[in-house]
Design a protein around this motif. Structure first.
Motif, short mmCIF file in Angstrom:
data_model
loop_
_atom_site.label_atom_id
_atom_site.label_comp_id
_atom_site.label_asym_id
_atom_site.label_seq_id
_atom_site.Cartn_x
_atom_site.Cartn_y
_atom_site.Cartn_z
N ILE A 1 -27.40 -25.06 22.93
CA ILE A 1 -27.66 -25.33 21.64
C ILE A 1 -29.17 -24.79 21.68
CG2 ILE A 1 -28.16 -27.04 19.65
CD1 ILE A 1 -25.78 -28.64 21.07
N LEU A 2 -29.95 -25.25 22.11
CA LEU A 2 -31.54 -24.99 22.01
C LEU A 2 -31.72 -23.48 22.34
CD1 LEU A 2 -32.85 -27.70 24.12
CD2 LEU A 2 -33.00 -27.77 21.78
N LEU A 3 -31.08 -22.77 23.20
CA LEU A 3 -31.29 -21.32 23.49
C LEU A 3 -30.76 -20.68 22.21
CD1 LEU A 3 -30.38 -21.05 27.23
CD2 LEU A 3 -32.60 -20.51 26.22
N ASN A 4 -29.49 -21.00 21.72
CA ASN A 4 -29.02 -20.34 20.65
C ASN A 4 -29.81 -20.25 19.42
OD1 ASN A 4 -26.33 -19.00 20.29
ND2 ASN A 4 -25.40 -20.94 20.78
N ARG A 5 -30.93 -21.26 18.99
CA ARG A 5 -31.72 -21.34 18.27
C ARG A 5 -32.78 -20.37 18.16
NH1 ARG A 5 -32.89 -27.94 17.56
NH2 ARG A 5 -30.80 -28.58 16.82
N VAL A 6 -33.19 -20.11 19.79
CA VAL A 6 -34.21 -19.16 19.96
C VAL A 6 -33.65 -17.79 19.64
CG1 VAL A 6 -35.68 -18.02 21.81
CG2 VAL A 6 -35.31 -20.75 21.58
N VAL A 7 -32.38 -17.53 20.23
CA VAL A 7 -31.88 -16.35 20.16
C VAL A 7 -31.48 -15.85 18.63
CG1 VAL A 7 -29.84 -14.97 20.57
CG2 VAL A 7 -30.85 -16.27 22.35
N GLY A 8 -31.15 -16.85 17.85
CA GLY A 8 -31.08 -16.71 16.46
C GLY A 8 -32.27 -16.37 15.68
N ARG A 9 -33.27 -16.71 15.95
CA ARG A 9 -34.40 -16.32 15.50
C ARG A 9 -35.17 -15.03 15.73
NH1 ARG A 9 -36.05 -21.94 16.31
NH2 ARG A 9 -37.00 -21.27 18.32
N ARG A 10 -34.64 -14.42 17.11
CA ARG A 10 -35.14 -13.51 17.49
C ARG A 10 -34.26 -11.93 17.36
NH1 ARG A 10 -38.64 -15.19 23.01
NH2 ARG A 10 -39.80 -17.01 21.72
N VAL A 11 -33.00 -12.43 17.25
CA VAL A 11 -31.95 -11.37 17.42
C VAL A 11 -31.01 -11.60 16.00
CG1 VAL A 11 -30.08 -10.29 18.46
CG2 VAL A 11 -31.88 -11.33 19.86
N PRO A 12 -30.82 -10.52 15.31
CA PRO A 12 -30.12 -10.38 14.05
C PRO A 12 -28.75 -10.75 13.99
CG PRO A 12 -30.70 -8.38 14.34
CD PRO A 12 -31.53 -9.04 15.58
N GLY A 13 -28.31 -11.63 13.41
CA GLY A 13 -26.80 -11.78 13.24
C GLY A 13 -26.18 -12.32 14.63
N ALA A 14 -25.05 -11.99 14.90
CA ALA A 14 -24.28 -12.46 15.87
C ALA A 14 -24.59 -11.42 17.22
CB ALA A 14 -22.94 -12.62 15.74
N GLN A 15 -25.49 -10.65 17.21
CA GLN A 15 -25.91 -9.63 18.11
C GLN A 15 -26.20 -10.49 19.70
OE1 GLN A 15 -27.83 -5.81 17.45
NE2 GLN A 15 -27.74 -6.40 15.19
N GLY A 16 -27.05 -11.48 19.36
CA GLY A 16 -27.66 -12.19 20.57
C GLY A 16 -26.31 -12.81 21.22
N ALA A 17 -25.46 -13.59 20.36
CA ALA A 17 -24.41 -14.28 21.20
C ALA A 17 -23.45 -13.16 21.80
CB ALA A 17 -23.61 -14.99 19.84
N ALA A 18 -23.26 -11.95 21.08
CA ALA A 18 -22.55 -11.02 22.01
C ALA A 18 -22.79 -10.44 23.17
CB ALA A 18 -22.10 -9.75 20.83
N ALA A 19 -24.30 -10.21 23.15
CA ALA A 19 -25.01 -9.78 24.34
C ALA A 19 -24.89 -10.99 25.29
CB ALA A 19 -26.59 -9.54 23.95
N ALA A 20 -24.99 -11.92 24.84
CA ALA A 20 -25.17 -13.18 26.05
C ALA A 20 -23.81 -13.35 26.75
CB ALA A 20 -25.50 -14.57 25.27
N SER A 21 -22.91 -13.18 25.83
CA SER A 21 -21.58 -13.28 26.37
C SER A 21 -21.16 -11.91 27.29
CB SER A 21 -20.28 -13.34 25.19
OG SER A 21 -20.18 -11.99 24.52
N ALA A 22 -21.58 -10.81 27.01
CA ALA A 22 -21.52 -9.56 27.84
C ALA A 22 -22.02 -9.83 29.12
CB ALA A 22 -21.99 -8.41 27.28
N VAL A 23 -23.46 -10.57 29.18
CA VAL A 23 -23.90 -10.79 30.34
C VAL A 23 -23.44 -11.67 31.42
CG1 VAL A 23 -26.27 -12.20 31.22
CG2 VAL A 23 -26.33 -10.46 29.36
N SER A 24 -22.80 -12.88 30.63
CA SER A 24 -21.97 -13.85 31.32
C SER A 24 -20.82 -13.14 32.06
CB SER A 24 -21.62 -15.08 30.40
OG SER A 24 -20.89 -15.85 31.10
N ALA A 25 -20.06 -12.27 31.06
CA ALA A 25 -18.78 -11.64 31.61
C ALA A 25 -19.32 -10.68 32.85
CB ALA A 25 -18.26 -10.97 30.57
N LEU A 26 -20.22 -9.83 32.84
CA LEU A 26 -20.71 -9.31 33.88
C LEU A 26 -20.94 -9.93 35.25
CD1 LEU A 26 -23.22 -6.47 32.32
CD2 LEU A 26 -20.65 -6.20 33.17
N ALA A 27 -21.58 -11.15 34.89
CA ALA A 27 -21.90 -11.99 36.11
C ALA A 27 -20.63 -12.47 36.81
CB ALA A 27 -22.92 -13.20 35.64
#
Length: 284
Positions: free
Chosen positions: A163-189
């Motif tokens: 929740i806390l990180l989502n707030r930071v990502v939401g302020r710095r990355v437009p729209g749902a791009q941050g959530a999508a990038a994070a999910s891609a990072v997790s999938a790669l791992a």
């Protein structure tokens, strides 16, 4: 005026239907994923779920990854790590203590965030009520699985961090791009993890189907449903409805997995749900 009221009523009904569908889909997906535990284990099921979530979010958000700066990337990387760890902890807990208890313990994460820093007496009472519920769920008894409970609490910590990180990502990355990038990072791992699981335990078609279904029902459907629901329902109402997820998880565990709960367990779940609901319902 009557026409506007009718449209508002329709929108409200659509919002309620969306919230109900999202919650049921999420918990039913987790229960279906648990059917694949004997073959893939929680790790394998989570790996498949991360792949599905990444494919859906990347298709919807279409993030411009090359344009990200380091100031945007570092919270996205942390969010991806927390996302994967949260799901792995939850599914591992569900494998040991059942879906209903695992999701109930996980919900202590957002409840803690909601209560943190509050000076209201009501919120202090909510914290005491939730604590009483946890004591009931974690009481000493011969059948207690403290490792599973610890995994549930780890999932709660991850959800609070999410929740806390989502707030930071939401302020710095437009729209749902941050959530999508994070999910891609997790999938790669989880790619080497998935390969290792497949090599050690050759998957069956049924197990893979259950894992993919879990990814669709617990990631793709809730994300899209929540996206549409929040257009018609206030965020506070949405959060309030989300608090019933432990009950939905317990019902899904009973209906799909045959995981029954005793009176004490239901009382503990009810205490955590009531604390969460009371805190959210009275927030300004």
């Amino acid at each position: 005026m009557a026409g506007m009221a009718g449209m508002a009523g329709m929108a409200g009904m659509a919002g309620m239907a969306g919230m109900a569908g999202s919650g049921l889909s999420n918990q039913a997906g987790a229960a279906v994923g648990a059917l694949a535990f004997p073959v893939l284990g929680p790790v394998g099921v989570v790996a498949v779920r991360q792949y599905v979530a990444a494919l859906v979010l990347l298709a919807v958000a279409r993030p411009r990854l090359r344009a990200f700066t380091w100031r945007q990337w570092w919270p996205v990387l942390l969010l991806g790590g927390v996302f994967g760890t949260m799901n792995l902890s939850l599914y591992s807990a569900a494998d040991r203590i059942g879906l209903g208890l695992a999701v109930t313990l996980e919900f202590l994460g957002p409840l803690t965030i909601a209560l943190a820093g509050s000076r209201r007496r009501l919120d202090a009472g909510c914290a005491v009520l939730a604590g009483a519920g946890v004591v009931v769920l974690m009481r000493p008894r011969p059948s207690a699985d403290y490792a599973g409970m610890a995994l549930g609490l780890a999932a709660a910590c991850c959800w609070a961090s999410y929740i806390l990180l989502n707030r930071v990502v939401g302020r710095r990355v437009p729209g749902a791009q941050g959530a999508a990038a994070a999910s891609a990072v997790s999938a790669l791992a989880f790619v080497p993890v998935g390969v290792a699981v497949a090599a050690a335990h050759p998957p069956t078609a049924g197990a893979v189907l259950c894992a993919v279904t879990a990814g669709v029902l617990s990631s793709a459907v809730p994300y899209l449903a929540d996206l549409l629901t929040l257009r018609h329902v206030p965020a506070q109402t949405f959060g309030l409805f989300m608090s019933v997820n432990p009950v939905l998880a317990a019902l899904a565990g009973w209906a799909i997995l045959g995981q029954g709960l005793g009176t004490a367990e239901w009382a503990g779940i009810a205490a955590v749900v009531a604390a969460n609901a009371a805190s959210l319902a009275t927030q300004r």
